[in-house]
Design a protein around this motif. Structure first.
Motif, PDB file in Angstrom:
ATOM      1  N   ALA A  30     -57.885 -18.214  38.504  1.00 40.37           N
ATOM      2  CA  ALA A  30     -56.524 -18.700  38.325  1.00 40.37           C
ATOM      3  C   ALA A  30     -55.584 -17.625  37.793  1.00 40.37           C
ATOM      4  CB  ALA A  30     -56.533 -19.915  37.393  1.00 40.37           C
ATOM      5  N   PRO A  31     -56.001 -16.777  36.834  1.00 38.88           N
ATOM      6  CA  PRO A  31     -55.067 -15.740  36.356  1.00 38.88           C
ATOM      7  C   PRO A  31     -54.595 -14.800  37.458  1.00 38.88           C
ATOM      8  CG  PRO A  31     -56.867 -16.013  34.810  1.00 38.88           C
ATOM      9  CD  PRO A  31     -57.233 -16.815  36.030  1.00 38.88           C
ATOM     10  N   SER A  32     -55.492 -14.386  38.368  1.00 41.08           N
ATOM     11  CA  SER A  32     -55.071 -13.463  39.423  1.00 41.08           C
ATOM     12  C   SER A  32     -54.111 -14.143  40.384  1.00 41.08           C
ATOM     13  CB  SER A  32     -56.285 -12.926  40.186  1.00 41.08           C
ATOM     14  OG  SER A  32     -56.942 -13.960  40.887  1.00 41.08           O
ATOM     15  N   VAL A  33     -54.331 -15.426  40.657  1.00 42.29           N
ATOM     16  CA  VAL A  33     -53.419 -16.167  41.522  1.00 42.29           C
ATOM     17  C   VAL A  33     -52.065 -16.315  40.843  1.00 42.29           C
ATOM     18  CG1 VAL A  33     -52.985 -18.352  42.692  1.00 42.29           C
ATOM     19  CG2 VAL A  33     -55.294 -17.417  42.643  1.00 42.29           C
ATOM     20  N   ALA A  34     -52.063 -16.596  39.546  1.00 40.79           N
ATOM     21  CA  ALA A  34     -50.810 -16.749  38.806  1.00 40.79           C
ATOM     22  C   ALA A  34     -50.006 -15.449  38.846  1.00 40.79           C
ATOM     23  CB  ALA A  34     -51.090 -17.157  37.364  1.00 40.79           C
ATOM     24  N   ARG A  35     -50.689 -14.325  38.696  1.00 36.24           N
ATOM     25  CA  ARG A  35     -49.989 -13.041  38.773  1.00 36.24           C
ATOM     26  C   ARG A  35     -49.405 -12.833  40.161  1.00 36.24           C
ATOM     27  NH1 ARG A  35     -54.355 -11.333  35.527  1.00 36.24           N
ATOM     28  NH2 ARG A  35     -55.492 -10.590  37.354  1.00 36.24           N
ATOM     29  N   TRP A  36     -50.190 -13.161  41.180  1.00 34.99           N
ATOM     30  CA  TRP A  36     -49.719 -12.992  42.557  1.00 34.99           C
ATOM     31  C   TRP A  36     -48.501 -13.881  42.819  1.00 34.99           C
ATOM     32  CZ3 TRP A  36     -49.607 -16.341  46.856  1.00 34.99           C
ATOM     33  CH2 TRP A  36     -49.333 -15.717  48.086  1.00 34.99           C
ATOM     34  N   LEU A  37     -48.525 -15.119  42.352  1.00 37.11           N
ATOM     35  CA  LEU A  37     -47.383 -16.011  42.524  1.00 37.11           C
ATOM     36  C   LEU A  37     -46.141 -15.445  41.842  1.00 37.11           C
ATOM     37  CD1 LEU A  37     -49.146 -19.455  41.988  1.00 37.11           C
ATOM     38  CD2 LEU A  37     -48.104 -18.645  44.111  1.00 37.11           C
ATOM     39  N   GLY A  38     -46.340 -14.862  40.678  1.00 32.36           N
ATOM     40  CA  GLY A  38     -45.225 -14.228  39.986  1.00 32.36           C
ATOM     41  C   GLY A  38     -44.694 -13.028  40.748  1.00 32.36           C
ATOM     42  N   ASP A  39     -45.589 -12.248  41.335  1.00 35.63           N
ATOM     43  CA  ASP A  39     -45.176 -11.062  42.090  1.00 35.63           C
ATOM     44  C   ASP A  39     -44.327 -11.436  43.302  1.00 35.63           C
ATOM     45  OD1 ASP A  39     -46.425  -9.379  40.347  1.00 35.63           O
ATOM     46  OD2 ASP A  39     -48.232  -9.094  41.572  1.00 35.63           O
ATOM     47  N   ILE A  40     -44.794 -12.393  44.067  1.00 40.50           N
ATOM     48  CA  ILE A  40     -44.051 -12.714  45.296  1.00 40.50           C
ATOM     49  C   ILE A  40     -42.695 -13.319  44.966  1.00 40.50           C
ATOM     50  CG2 ILE A  40     -46.158 -12.943  46.674  1.00 40.50           C
ATOM     51  CD1 ILE A  40     -45.801 -15.968  46.613  1.00 40.50           C
ATOM     52  N   ARG A  41     -42.578 -14.015  43.855  1.00 39.57           N
ATOM     53  CA  ARG A  41     -41.278 -14.554  43.470  1.00 39.57           C
ATOM     54  C   ARG A  41     -40.348 -13.435  42.998  1.00 39.57           C
ATOM     55  NH1 ARG A  41     -42.438 -20.012  40.031  1.00 39.57           N
ATOM     56  NH2 ARG A  41     -40.171 -20.206  40.193  1.00 39.57           N
ATOM     57  N   LEU A  93     -45.697   4.608  50.777  1.00 38.29           N
ATOM     58  CA  LEU A  93     -44.913   3.700  49.947  1.00 38.29           C
ATOM     59  C   LEU A  93     -45.107   4.024  48.476  1.00 38.29           C
ATOM     60  CD1 LEU A  93     -45.668   0.299  51.717  1.00 38.29           C
ATOM     61  CD2 LEU A  93     -43.707   1.808  52.080  1.00 38.29           C
ATOM     62  N   SER A  94     -44.093   3.729  47.694  1.00 38.89           N
ATOM     63  CA  SER A  94     -44.205   3.930  46.246  1.00 38.89           C
ATOM     64  C   SER A  94     -43.354   2.898  45.538  1.00 38.89           C
ATOM     65  CB  SER A  94     -43.731   5.349  45.868  1.00 38.89           C
ATOM     66  OG  SER A  94     -42.358   5.522  46.228  1.00 38.89           O
ATOM     67  N   GLY A  95     -43.538   2.769  44.247  1.00 36.98           N
ATOM     68  CA  GLY A  95     -42.722   1.882  43.440  1.00 36.98           C
ATOM     69  C   GLY A  95     -42.786   0.440  43.899  1.00 36.98           C
ATOM     70  N   GLN A  96     -41.623  -0.188  44.021  1.00 38.29           N
ATOM     71  CA  GLN A  96     -41.571  -1.606  44.389  1.00 38.29           C
ATOM     72  C   GLN A  96     -42.112  -1.847  45.785  1.00 38.29           C
ATOM     73  OE1 GLN A  96     -38.160  -4.023  43.188  1.00 38.29           O
ATOM     74  NE2 GLN A  96     -38.000  -4.775  45.285  1.00 38.29           N
ATOM     75  N   ASP A  97     -41.891  -0.898  46.707  1.00 38.29           N
ATOM     76  CA  ASP A  97     -42.438  -1.066  48.056  1.00 38.29           C
ATOM     77  C   ASP A  97     -43.960  -1.164  48.017  1.00 38.29           C
ATOM     78  OD1 ASP A  97     -39.967  -1.060  49.152  1.00 38.29           O
ATOM     79  OD2 ASP A  97     -40.037   1.004  49.889  1.00 38.29           O
ATOM     80  N   ALA A  98     -44.591  -0.352  47.198  1.00 41.18           N
ATOM     81  CA  ALA A  98     -46.047  -0.397  47.076  1.00 41.18           C
ATOM     82  C   ALA A  98     -46.499  -1.729  46.502  1.00 41.18           C
ATOM     83  CB  ALA A  98     -46.535   0.759  46.208  1.00 41.18           C
ATOM     84  N   ALA A  99     -45.735  -2.247  45.524  1.00 37.13           N
ATOM     85  CA  ALA A  99     -46.085  -3.543  44.939  1.00 37.13           C
ATOM     86  C   ALA A  99     -45.926  -4.663  45.959  1.00 37.13           C
ATOM     87  CB  ALA A  99     -45.214  -3.798  43.710  1.00 37.13           C
ATOM     88  N   MET A 100     -44.861  -4.613  46.753  1.00 35.14           N
ATOM     89  CA  MET A 100     -44.673  -5.608  47.814  1.00 35.14           C
ATOM     90  C   MET A 100     -45.817  -5.542  48.813  1.00 35.14           C
ATOM     91  SD  MET A 100     -40.585  -5.121  48.551  1.00 35.14           S
ATOM     92  CE  MET A 100     -40.615  -6.132  50.023  1.00 35.14           C
ATOM     93  N   ASP A 101     -46.211  -4.322  49.174  1.00 34.07           N
ATOM     94  CA  ASP A 101     -47.316  -4.148  50.115  1.00 34.07           C
ATOM     95  C   ASP A 101     -48.605  -4.723  49.562  1.00 34.07           C
ATOM     96  OD1 ASP A 101     -48.349  -2.952  52.622  1.00 34.07           O
ATOM     97  OD2 ASP A 101     -49.513  -1.733  51.224  1.00 34.07           O
ATOM     98  N   GLY A 102     -48.808  -4.558  48.256  1.00 31.76           N
ATOM     99  CA  GLY A 102     -50.006  -5.114  47.642  1.00 31.76           C
ATOM    100  C   GLY A 102     -50.018  -6.627  47.691  1.00 31.76           C
ATOM    101  N   ALA A 103     -48.850  -7.249  47.455  1.00 33.37           N
ATOM    102  CA  ALA A 103     -48.767  -8.710  47.520  1.00 33.37           C
ATOM    103  C   ALA A 103     -49.023  -9.218  48.929  1.00 33.37           C
ATOM    104  CB  ALA A 103     -47.400  -9.170  47.019  1.00 33.37           C
ATOM    105  N   LEU A 104     -48.492  -8.521  49.921  1.00 28.78           N
ATOM    106  CA  LEU A 104     -48.725  -8.900  51.312  1.00 28.78           C
ATOM    107  C   LEU A 104     -50.185  -8.693  51.703  1.00 28.78           C
ATOM    108  CD1 LEU A 104     -45.531  -7.295  52.883  1.00 28.78           C
ATOM    109  CD2 LEU A 104     -46.024  -9.742  52.776  1.00 28.78           C
ATOM    110  N   ALA A 105     -50.757  -7.567  51.248  1.00 30.13           N
ATOM    111  CA  ALA A 105     -52.146  -7.249  51.587  1.00 30.13           C
ATOM    112  C   ALA A 105     -53.105  -8.273  51.004  1.00 30.13           C
ATOM    113  CB  ALA A 105     -52.502  -5.854  51.074  1.00 30.13           C
TER     114      ALA A 105
END
Length: 403
Positions: free
Chosen positions: A83-94, A47-59
């Protein structure tokens, strides 16, 4: 090499240097995101690019628990406690997933990673995707919520409630207004108000075989509901933790019913105690923050209170919303239901009022209610107006097919 690669040869899709058609590559990509990328997943797909980022959020959410113990290490570091890492993760999944998926992932994060306490921080609440399940979580945290967070929490709850009202209110009012009109029968109706089905049934003895017709000596018509033609509705809501979504929907419906002048609405919530929230029905957000999710259940005590508030049994509908796990006196509960029905009360038992699918419930108590002529069933918010209309008109309830 996965079998997929041989199967796509005759699809007519473009084939790349690895002999893999476009449709086959897309299947491998999806399986790679699902399986998580271990050597054993069999996809051989990078995976690369956005797919890799999606995989990271799922992982971050799903990889840690699954991989720990199987390989001696985690697939990812998870969300961590900050809290900052959770906030970033919430932003990523959205960013990467549609709203419906985001809501599921948020719910899983709260359940799997114990993020409930982070919802006590205003900045976290501002980052999440609000839905009925999040409202239930916030209500369960209400007593532990600091003052700095309560205003933000109320804003989140209000947004969800207002969205639900927009979706449900108009159809509910229209359906119940029609039911009230039809329940107010009159015997000298205008032509367009005649209820022909009931008129024919009432005049069958006046059938003239030689003319093959019925002479309707008595006309039965649909009345027009007025302020003097009222029904009384009592919503009795189990506020144990498993009923969170039902509490949210019931509070919204309670506010809608209370806005109709032809219906006198009472809303009662209970666990082992009973609380009457009728005076707060003009604002369902106040109702919700007046509940206390969790604790035991005493259905008998709640029904005893509801029974004491009934003044016109023949014009009253009692709606019990509960999974029927009774912590009180079972036989007394059933006796109260039987007594209410014998007095003319229309009794409706809903195992859940939500879109969550088949609920867990006490099957023995459900069977006992059914034997009394009060079948217990789960009801979606979209079906609820039809259920209430049937109860008001005293006709069979539209029980969904669970087969």
């Amino acid at each position: 090499m996965p079998a997929d690669r041989a199967d796509v040869a005759d699809t007519g899709d473009a084939v790349d240097a690895d002999g893999l058609a476009d449709s086959g590559r897309e299947r491998l990509r999806r399986w790679r995101l699902v399986l998580g990328g271990d050597a054993a997943d069999g996809t051989g797909c990078a995976l690369s690019g956005q797919d890799a980022a999606m995989d990271g959020a799922l992982a971050a959410l799903y990889g840690k628990a699954e991989r720990q113990g199987r390989q001696g290490k985690d697939r990812s570091a998870g969300l961590g406690a900050s809290a900052p890492s959770v906030a970033r993760w919430l932003g990523d999944i959205r960013t990467y997933f549609p709203s419906s998926v985001v809501q599921v992932m948020q719910r899983d994060a709260i359940d799997r990673l114990g993020l409930s306490t982070l919802l006590l921080e205003p900045e976290m609440l501002e980052a999440v995707e609000a839905d009925v399940h999040l409202v239930g979580t916030l209500l369960s945290l209400n007593k532990a919520m600091p003052e700095t967070t309560k205003e933000t929490a109320r804003a989140v709850v209000r947004k969800v409630v207002e969205d639900l009202e927009k979706r449900l209110a108009t159809r509910t009012r229209a359906t119940l207004t029609g039911a009230l009109d039809r329940s107010a029968r009159i015997n000298r109706p205008r032509h367009h108000d005649i209820d022909w089905n009931r008129t024919i049934a009432a005049n069958l003895k006046h059938y003239l075989p030689e003319y093959r017709t019925i002479v309707p000596e008595r006309l039965i018509g649909y009345g027009r509901a007025s302020q003097s033609v009222k029904k009384e509705v009592v919503l009795c809501i189990d506020q144990s933790g498993s009923m969170a979504a039902s509490v949210v929907y019931a509070s919204v419906f309670g506010a809608v019913l209370a806005s109709m002048r032809s219906i006198d609405t009472r809303l009662v919530v209970f666990d082992t105690a009973v609380v009457d929230l009728t005076d707060q029905l003009d604002d369902p957000v106040d109702v919700l923050f007046g509940t206390q999710l969790g604790g035991g259940t005493d259905i008998n005590r709640a029904l005893a209170y509801c029974q004491s508030q009934i003044t016109r049994p023949a014009e009253t509908v009692v709606v019990l919303i509960s999974d029927l796990y009774e912590g009180g006196i079972r036989d007394e509960m059933l006796k109260r239901v039987a007594a209410m029905k014998a007095s003319g009360v229309q009794f409706v038992a809903l195992l859940a009022l939500s879109d969550e699918g088949a609920p867990a419930y006490d099957r023995e108590h459900a069977a006992a209610l059914a034997a009394l002529g009060a079948p217990a069933f789960a009801c979606t918010p979209d079906l609820f107006p039809e259920v209430m209309a049937a109860a008001i008109e005293k006709r069979p309830l539209p029980i969904p097919d669970t087969a």
